[in-house]
Each structure stands twice: as structure tokens, then as C-alpha cells.
Design an enzyme around this catalytic site. Structure first.
Site, PDB file in Angstrom:
ATOM      1  N   HIS A  60       0.932  -0.983   0.304  1.00 12.92           N
ATOM      2  CA  HIS A  60      -0.074  -0.099  -0.086  1.00 12.92           C
ATOM      3  C   HIS A  60       1.269   1.692  -0.413  1.00 12.92           C
ATOM      4  O   HIS A  60       1.816   1.304   0.554  1.00 12.92           O
ATOM      5  CB  HIS A  60      -0.767   0.054   1.339  1.00 12.92           C
ATOM      6  CG  HIS A  60      -1.436   1.287   1.399  1.00 12.92           C
ATOM      7  ND1 HIS A  60      -3.162   1.055   0.920  1.00 12.92           N
ATOM      8  CD2 HIS A  60      -1.565   2.407   2.184  1.00 12.92           C
ATOM      9  CE1 HIS A  60      -3.355   2.346   0.654  1.00 12.92           C
ATOM     10  NE2 HIS A  60      -2.772   3.697   1.475  1.00 12.92           N
ATOM     11  N   ASP A  80     -15.932   0.831   6.256  1.00 14.41           N
ATOM     12  CA  ASP A  80     -14.548   1.779   6.131  1.00 14.41           C
ATOM     13  C   ASP A  80     -15.077   2.449   4.504  1.00 14.41           C
ATOM     14  O   ASP A  80     -14.854   4.121   4.901  1.00 14.41           O
ATOM     15  CB  ASP A  80     -13.133   1.467   5.415  1.00 14.41           C
ATOM     16  CG  ASP A  80     -12.577   2.789   4.714  1.00 14.41           C
ATOM     17  OD1 ASP A  80     -12.226   3.634   5.288  1.00 14.41           O
ATOM     18  OD2 ASP A  80     -11.875   2.834   3.387  1.00 14.41           O
ATOM     19  N   ARG A 100     -15.504  11.600   6.692  1.00 10.48           N
ATOM     20  CA  ARG A 100     -14.936  11.885   6.866  1.00 10.48           C
ATOM     21  C   ARG A 100     -14.530  12.676   5.764  1.00 10.48           C
ATOM     22  O   ARG A 100     -13.969  14.138   6.524  1.00 10.48           O
ATOM     23  CB  ARG A 100     -13.671  10.856   6.810  1.00 10.48           C
ATOM     24  CG  ARG A 100     -13.617  10.369   8.383  1.00 10.48           C
ATOM     25  CD  ARG A 100     -12.996   9.074   8.352  1.00 10.48           C
ATOM     26  NE  ARG A 100     -11.069   9.506   8.199  1.00 10.48           N
ATOM     27  CZ  ARG A 100      -9.880   8.410   8.449  1.00 10.48           C
ATOM     28  NH1 ARG A 100     -10.227   7.449   7.227  1.00 10.48           N
ATOM     29  NH2 ARG A 100      -9.235   9.309   7.909  1.00 10.48           N
ATOM     30  N   SER A 128      -8.127   3.544   9.017  1.00  7.71           N
ATOM     31  CA  SER A 128      -8.707   2.728   7.275  1.00  7.71           C
ATOM     32  C   SER A 128      -7.876   2.429   6.605  1.00  7.71           C
ATOM     33  O   SER A 128      -8.536   1.249   5.575  1.00  7.71           O
ATOM     34  CB  SER A 128      -9.089   4.661   6.778  1.00  7.71           C
ATOM     35  OG  SER A 128      -9.332   4.747   5.637  1.00  7.71           O
ATOM     36  N   LYS A 164      -8.443  -2.706   5.172  1.00 11.52           N
ATOM     37  CA  LYS A 164      -8.567  -3.019   3.829  1.00 11.52           C
ATOM     38  C   LYS A 164      -7.673  -4.044   3.770  1.00 11.52           C
ATOM     39  O   LYS A 164      -8.207  -4.813   3.232  1.00 11.52           O
ATOM     40  CB  LYS A 164      -8.481  -1.889   2.941  1.00 11.52           C
ATOM     41  CG  LYS A 164      -9.558  -0.870   2.824  1.00 11.52           C
ATOM     42  CD  LYS A 164     -10.039   0.470   2.494  1.00 11.52           C
ATOM     43  CE  LYS A 164      -8.871   1.890   2.629  1.00 11.52           C
ATOM     44  NZ  LYS A 164      -9.601   3.034   2.169  1.00 11.52           N
TER      45      LYS A 164
HETATM   46  N1  URA Z   1      -6.043   6.380   2.220  1.00  9.37           N
HETATM   47  C1  URA Z   1      -7.580   4.985   2.950  1.00  9.37           C
HETATM   48  O1  URA Z   1      -7.111   4.241   2.649  1.00  9.37           O
HETATM   49  N2  URA Z   1      -7.754   6.382   4.200  1.00  9.37           N
HETATM   50  C2  URA Z   1      -7.598   7.089   4.793  1.00  9.37           C
HETATM   51  O2  URA Z   1      -7.836   7.794   5.921  1.00  9.37           O
HETATM   52  C3  URA Z   1      -6.538   8.830   4.422  1.00  9.37           C
HETATM   53  C4  URA Z   1      -5.951   7.636   3.017  1.00  9.37           C
END
Ligand code: URA
Length: 437
Positions: free
Chosen positions: A82, A161, A168, A183, A187
Site C-alpha cells: 500500500h 471503511d 470523513r 482505514s 482494508k
Molecule cells: N487512505 C485511506 O485508505 N484512508 C485514509 O484515511 C487515508 C488515506
């Protein structure tokens, strides 16, 4: 339990129990907790923060709000990756096939671009036919067959999320460490891989604008991920200037494919080899990082990584003739070279300004759902540290029409600062952060 009690406790700075967090998150998904209550709770978390224990429980509750992919016997070699996102960040397009060619199983779920950061899915959609909406079953079938997939988040994975992120975004609560960490990790945990390699960007073209903040985020991601029973390694990398040479969707596919043929910019290659090495090591396919990086280099240079990329494009319905002949990629009708206005050195090249200029050109989105133009972008010929003479090419604009030219030229030229003396070139790689170190 009552939503208002959970909100009150957090508003007043109290510590929530695992049961309260779990109940609240489930309620957000089921509808028992209303959107306005979830929004109030998010603001309370934003203002009061969360302990490490609460953040672990929040991450787990969000990961378990939907399915967790069961990778079965593939799990032992599975590693996810990521990036926190940046300008010109096409690393996933190269790293995933490099790691997969070395034997790593990579079930990667990526995102779309929003704001100045590009998105891997948008870039891949420059290739006609390429599908980014695979189901859980299709993901599992594809990784079993070819070892890699890059697709969108499926609705069944970490649905909490999706819900909370949308709130958000419109309630000024994105920028909160526990909310960001939960968050991102929820995932990744739902994606099923036991190991996760994180590229945390620091600089003017990133979410975290300085290295200290990026290290703090990286440390939090590693600590919380480890407490959620994942092996997590983070590498901080510089995002003061755009990564590599190209920014723009089809242009970044071109640059990624060229790198998969062993050619391209040194900064991009350094980050690719570092992260691919981390993935190969995390999968247990090398004894140490130097050996893992040597394998990664071999995958790039032998063409094995390119073949993996090609196989992924074909498996997901993309037109492979585009990958074989890059002139078939969507191409902007106007290409305009912009030259240096003075002699000297490039002292800085503000990735944030470049990212915003690219959004204005149509390469990115101002808000969710905006359509993007895959053709437009910029290719840099001179970056920080390069010497320039007046009249030499600095960058090439790729434009949809002549009306875009004046603003794009002004904005991107404005991202440059020049100096008479050679500047210090910031190292591309920052700290490596692992559990307990
Ligand atoms: N990327 C994400 O997946 N979530 C966040 O809160 C910020 C960046």
C-alpha cells in the site's frame, strides 16, 4: 447500547471498550447508527484521539465489518502493498508484477485518484477493456492461476471503511491518525495477506508533508498492524518532487511498462527495488534484503516481471496489444515542450503544485465521480539537481486542447525553483520501520 452514549464518552475524552467500538462500527454498516451520529462520533475521535488499544479494536472491527478473503494455502506467500499516495506514484504498477514474478502472491486492492494524488485504478483504465471490479471469487481464481491481481476494493471487504470514509471526506475528519491508520489497515487486513509492505510518502506532493509526520504515521501503521496479527514493514519515501518522469494516467502506464523492460528513471527504480525486495523477503523467498533485491532486479531485467504484468492485463480483460505497442495508448493531441527560462540548476520542483495543475488539466478528480482524461499529463526532462541552460527542454505538456496550454505552462513552470549552485538532492528513500525497531 445507545449510540449517543458512545459518542458522549468519546466527546468527553473517555476510552471506549472493545464492545462499544465493535457495536458502533457494526451499527454504522447495518444502519442502526445514523449517519449524523457516525459523523458526530468521527469528530469526537478527531478531537480527542484514540489510545493504541482503541485503534487496534477499531481496525479489527472495521476489517471484520465484511468478508476477510481466505487465501487458503496461498497465504504463506501472500504479501500486500500500500502507498499513502503521491504525484507520479506508479510504483504498484511495477512492484506488483516484479514481486509476483519472484513467486510472491499479490492480491492487491487499489484506489482511485482523489485530489492531487493519482490512483492506480485510473491509470490501469487507460488500457481499453481492463476491469477493476473483480469479485472476491474472481480475485481468488486469478491469484491462484497467475499470482497477482490489481483491482478495486470489493463492496464486501471492510464496508465500514467505505461508509466512514465518505463521511470523513465531508466533515473535515480525514486528517486524524487513528482514523487514517484504521482505514488503511482494515482494508489490507480484509484483503487476507498476512504480510503488508507500506510506502509512506513524505513531502509536498503527499498527505504527510514532512518526514517526521510520515515516520509517525508509518510507526503507527506498523504498531497497530502488528497488534492485529499482521507482519507490517513500512518504508518512508520522498514526495517533494514527482516520482519518475511522467504524471498523468496513460503516461504513467507507459513509464511503468518501460521500467518493466528494465529502463527508466533512477528514483523510480530505487523505490521499486526497495519495495519489491521487502515483499520478496516478507514472503520468505529470500534470506535477507540484499538477496531479495537482487531477485527483484533479475525479475525486471529478465523480462519476467513484464510477462506477469502482461498476464494480469489479459486476465482482467485489458487489450494486451496496447502493452506490446505503447503507441496504442490513449495519446493527447497536443504535445508542447516548455524550456528553461534561465541558466542554473533545478533547486526544487513542487510535487503539490504539479498535482494540482494535473487535476485542473483533467488527469485527476476534484470530487468523487468526476470523469478523468487519461491522455493528458506532463513528462519531466529536468528534475531536482539537473543543470539547465536557457532554452533547454524542462518538461513536455500533453494537452487535450490549446486552451489548456497557458495555464498548464504557467502552473508547472511555477512549480520550479532554480539556483546558481548545485542544490542538495534529497534522498528518495527514508527510514525503514519494522515492528519493535
Ligand atoms: N487512505 C485511506 O485508505 N484512508 C485514509 O484515511 C487515508 C488515506
Amino acid at each position: 447500547m445507545q449510540a449517543v452514549e458512545v459518542i458522549t464518552r468519546k466527546r468527553d475524552g473517555g476510552e471506549l471498550t472493545a464492545e462499544e467500538i465493535r457495536w458502533f462500527i457494526q451499527g454504522c454498516v447495518s444502519g442502526e447508527v445514523a449517519d449524523y451520529q457516525a459523523a458526530a462520533w468521527l469528530m469526537a475521535v478527531y478531537l480527542q484521539g484514540m489510545s493504541q488499544g482503541e485503534t487496534v479494536e477499531l481496525t479489527r472491527a472495521m476489517a471484520e465489518s465484511g468478508n476477510i478473503l481466505d487465501l487458503g494455502d496461498l497465504a504463506s506467500r501472500a504479501v500486500d502493498k500500500h502507498s499513502t499516495g503521491g504525484v507520479g506514484d506508479k510504483i504498484s504498477l511495477v512492484v506488483v508484477p516484479v514481486a509476483a514474478a519472484a513467486g510472491v502472491i499479490v492480491p492487491k486492492m487499489s484506489g482511485r485518484g482523489l485530489g492531487m494524488s493519482g490512483g492506480t485504478l485510473d491509470k490501469l483504465e487507460s488500457i481499453p477493456g481492463f476491469r477493476v471490479d473483480l469479485s472476491d471469487a474472481e480475485i481468488l481464481e486469478q491469484i491462484r492461476r497467475i499470482g497477482l491481481v490489481i483491482t478495486g476494493q470489493t463492496p464486501s471487504l471492510a464496508p465500514a471503511d467505505g461508509k466512514l470514509y465518505a463521511l470523513r471526506d465531508v466533515t473535515a475528519t480525514v486528517d486524524s491518525l487513528p482514523l487514517i491508520v484504521s482505514s488503511i489497515l482494515s482494508k489490507k487486513i480484509a484483503g487476507g495477506a498476512p504480510a503488508i509492505v507500506l510506502d509512506v510518502k513524505a513531502g509536498r506532493g503527499a498527505f504527510m508533508t514532512n518526514e517526521g509526520e510520515a515516520e509517525q504515521l508509518a510507526r503507527a501503521l506498523v504498531d497497530i498492524g502488528t497488534r492485529c496479527d499482521r507482519r507490517v514493514i513500512a518504508r518512508v519515501s520522498n514526495m517533494d518532487q514527482p516520482l519518475g518522469q511522467a504524471v498523468g494516467n496513460a503516461l504513467e502506464i507507459r513509464e511503468a511498462v518501460e521500467m518493466l523492460h528494465g529502463n527508466g528513471a533512477a528514483d523510480l527504480r530505487e523505490v521499486v527495488l526497495s519495495l519489491a525486495g521487502e515483499m520478496i523477503l516478507a514472503a520468505g523467498l529470500a534470506v535477507d534484503l540484499p538477496e531479495a533485491q537482487a531477485k527483484a532486479r533479475q525479475m525486471l531485467e529478465s523480462g519476467a516481471a513484464f510477462q506477469k504484468f502482461r498476464a494480469m492485463i489479459a486476465a482482467q480483460g485489458g487489450d494486451v496489444t496496447v502493452v506490446d505497442d505503447l503507441s496504442r495508448l490513449p495519446t493527447a493531441p497536443i504535445q508542447e515542450i516548455v524550456t528553461a527560462p534561465m541558466d542554473g540548476y533545478v533547486a526544487s520542483l513542487d510535487a503539490g503544485t504539479v498535482g494540482r495543475a494535473l487535476v485542473a488539466l483533467g488527469a485527476g478528480r476534484r470530487k468523487k465521480g468526476d470523469t478523468i482524461d487519461h491522455r493528458v499529463g506532463v513528462v519531466f526532462h529536468r528534475k531536482i539537481g539537473a543543470s539547465v541552460h536557457v532554452g533547454e527542454a524542462l518538461f513536455t505538456l500533453h494537452l487535450a486542447d490549446r486552451q489548456q496550454e497557458a495555464d498548464a505552462r504557467y502552473e508547472i513552470l511555477g512549480a520550479y525553483r532554480f539556483s546558481e549552485q548545485p542544490p542538495l538532492v534529497p534522498p528518495i528513500l527514508g527510514r525503514r520501520i519494522t515492528a519493535g525497531a
